[in-house]
Structures are given as C-alpha cells and as structure tokens.
Scaffold this active site. Structure first.
Site, PDB file in Angstrom:
ATOM      1  N   GLU A 108      85.232 -25.493  14.752  1.00 43.66           N
ATOM      2  CA  GLU A 108      85.947 -26.521  15.516  1.00 43.66           C
ATOM      3  C   GLU A 108      87.258 -26.913  14.839  1.00 43.66           C
ATOM      4  O   GLU A 108      88.243 -27.223  15.525  1.00 43.66           O
ATOM      5  CB  GLU A 108      85.034 -27.728  15.721  1.00 43.66           C
ATOM      6  CG  GLU A 108      83.889 -27.398  16.671  1.00 43.66           C
ATOM      7  CD  GLU A 108      82.802 -28.455  16.727  1.00 43.66           C
ATOM      8  OE1 GLU A 108      82.259 -28.670  17.826  1.00 43.66           O
ATOM      9  OE2 GLU A 108      82.482 -29.054  15.676  1.00 43.66           O
ATOM     10  N   GLU A 128      74.995 -24.977  16.047  1.00 42.44           N
ATOM     11  CA  GLU A 128      74.380 -26.303  16.088  1.00 42.44           C
ATOM     12  C   GLU A 128      73.032 -26.321  16.795  1.00 42.44           C
ATOM     13  O   GLU A 128      72.092 -27.006  16.352  1.00 42.44           O
ATOM     14  CB  GLU A 128      75.333 -27.304  16.764  1.00 42.44           C
ATOM     15  CG  GLU A 128      76.434 -27.835  15.860  1.00 42.44           C
ATOM     16  CD  GLU A 128      77.666 -26.958  15.850  1.00 42.44           C
ATOM     17  OE1 GLU A 128      78.718 -27.428  15.402  1.00 42.44           O
ATOM     18  OE2 GLU A 128      77.584 -25.786  16.264  1.00 42.44           O
TER      19      GLU A 128
END
Length: 254
Positions: A108, A128
């Site tokens: 990210e 995740e």
C-alpha cells in the site's frame, strides 16, 4: 527515538529509507511518525523536487508490525493513513524503489507512490485476509482502479503474491532492474523529473491524481484553476526563454 527512518538529500532528491531490516522494515507507530515527518519535509523544502522511498537490508516493507499492533502500537496516523502517507501522499512526486518484499501495508505504501522502480526479485501482495485482517491502507479500494478488477480481486481475496514480471505486465510498476539496482534506477528517474519545472511538475501531479473524481465538464474548469498560476509564473517565462536561447533553464519555483 531510534532512527527508524533515514533521510538523505541528493541533488534535489530526498531519499527516505525505512531502516528496520531486522523485521523486513515492518512499520510501527514510531516509524509511521518518522515517515510522515519525512514526506512533510519533502513538501516544505523548496530545494527538494522529488522523493524516493525505499527500505534497508534488501526488503522494501513487510507492512504493519503485527507484534507492535498486538501491543496497541498502531502505525496509522489519524487523517493521514498507514505510515502517515497512504491517505495523504506528498504534493511532490514520490518514487518507490523496491527490493524484495512489498507486502500488505508495504504494498500500500508503493501504491501511494506515483512511480515504482523494482528489482526483479521483488514480490508484491496483500496477504491480510490470511490473518483475518483487511487491506484498509488503500489496497482494497485503490488496487481495482489500477489493474483489471478480476486480477485485483484475486490478489485481495487469495492473499497470494505476484512477482516483478507480473507486476510490470499489469502496469503496477514502471521499471524492473537487476537485484540491487532499484534505488539507482529510481534515482535516475527522479533526476529526470527534478530537472523539470517544479511548479509545472506539482500542478501536473495534482491534476493527474484528482481527475478521476471530476466529470469532463468540471475537469476543464478545475484544471485551468490549477495550471493557470503556473502558466503566469516566472518559471514559465524562463522555460520559454531557455528554449529560445538553447540553454538549460534555471528554475526559481515562482
């Protein structure tokens, strides 16, 4: 506090290095605050034209430091996002120089950069879901805008990583270098950008990064408001004069 983020200046380029190689540069709260301070310095210093974000020890960033997170130490800055960057990237161009892993929050961070130069051994992913977490630092929202939605969903829902060749084919990265060459490649790209008019570069980035939220009709008006002051600046006149005189321009940022 320890220097978990190293900052270096080199010919108008700011090099920001996440310096936690013992945990593959995973980000804790202290690191997030230091990263935020570094990008704020990039925007505030008129002599800095471009930033390069990288990681120490052969890895870019493995994301959030989960051990710190379990202690309640969160690497999210309110209003700024993960590492103080993902929600509010700097106004000036930021280039990711990636060696090794750019995973979870590290991926990210790369998405928050404008450009990416990566080594051929790099791996990119959002794992995740494998830990019952959500890629809330930008990947779940922004990745489907960057690559075909079916591919983005595969990455997001499986949590499986991809390599540098696949990332390049998808348009996620700009250049692939031999192992150990990502920083030099990013600095080469940064030098090309830094040689351009700083006001024009900043305005161009602002238009390009915001245009997706505009209709075409309102976009013509808004972009004119952004670039108008640049066209009337001393730098614009200097650019034209330098071109006519066949000499390098001397930018003053005004």
């Amino acid at each position: 506090m320890p220097d978990e983020v190293l900052v270096e200046r080199r010919d108008g380029v700011q090099i920001i290095t996440i310096n936690r190689p013992e945990v593959k540069n995973a980000v804790d709260g202290n690191t997030a605050r230091q990263l935020m301070a570094a990008v704020d310095q990039l925007d505030a210093d008129a002599e800095l034209r471009v930033g390069v974000l990288t990681g120490a020890g052969g890895s870019f960033c493995a994301g959030m430091d989960l051990k710190a997170w379990l202690r309640g130490d969160k690497p999210v800055i309110p209003g700024r996002g993960f590492a103080g960057i993902t929600m509010t990237p700097p106004r000036k161009p930021l280039i990711a120089a990636v060696e090794g892993y750019a995973l979870a929050g590290g991926f990210e961070l790369m998405l928050a950069c404008d450009l990416a130069v990566v080594a051929e051994n790099s791996r990119f992913g959002v794992p995740e879901v494998k830990r019952s977490l959500v890629a809330g630092g930008g990947a779940a929202m922004l990745l489907p805008r960057r690559i075909p939605s079916t591919v983005a969903l595969e990455m997001l829902l499986t949590g499986d990583p991809i390599g540098a060749e696949r990332a390049a084919a998808l348009g996620l990265v700009n250049r692939v270098t031999p192992v150990g060459g990502a920083l030099d490649g990013a600095l080469e790209l940064a030098a090309t950008i830094a040689a351009n008019g700083p006001l024009a570069v900043a305005a161009t980035k602002e238009i390009a990064s915001k245009q997706a939220d505009w209709t075409v009709t309102e976009g013509w008006k808004i972009q004119a408001e952004i670039y108008g002051p640049v066209m009337a600046s001393d730098d614009a006149r200097e650019g034209a004069a330098a071109f006519a005189a066949k000499r390098p321009p001397v930018w003053r940022g005004r």
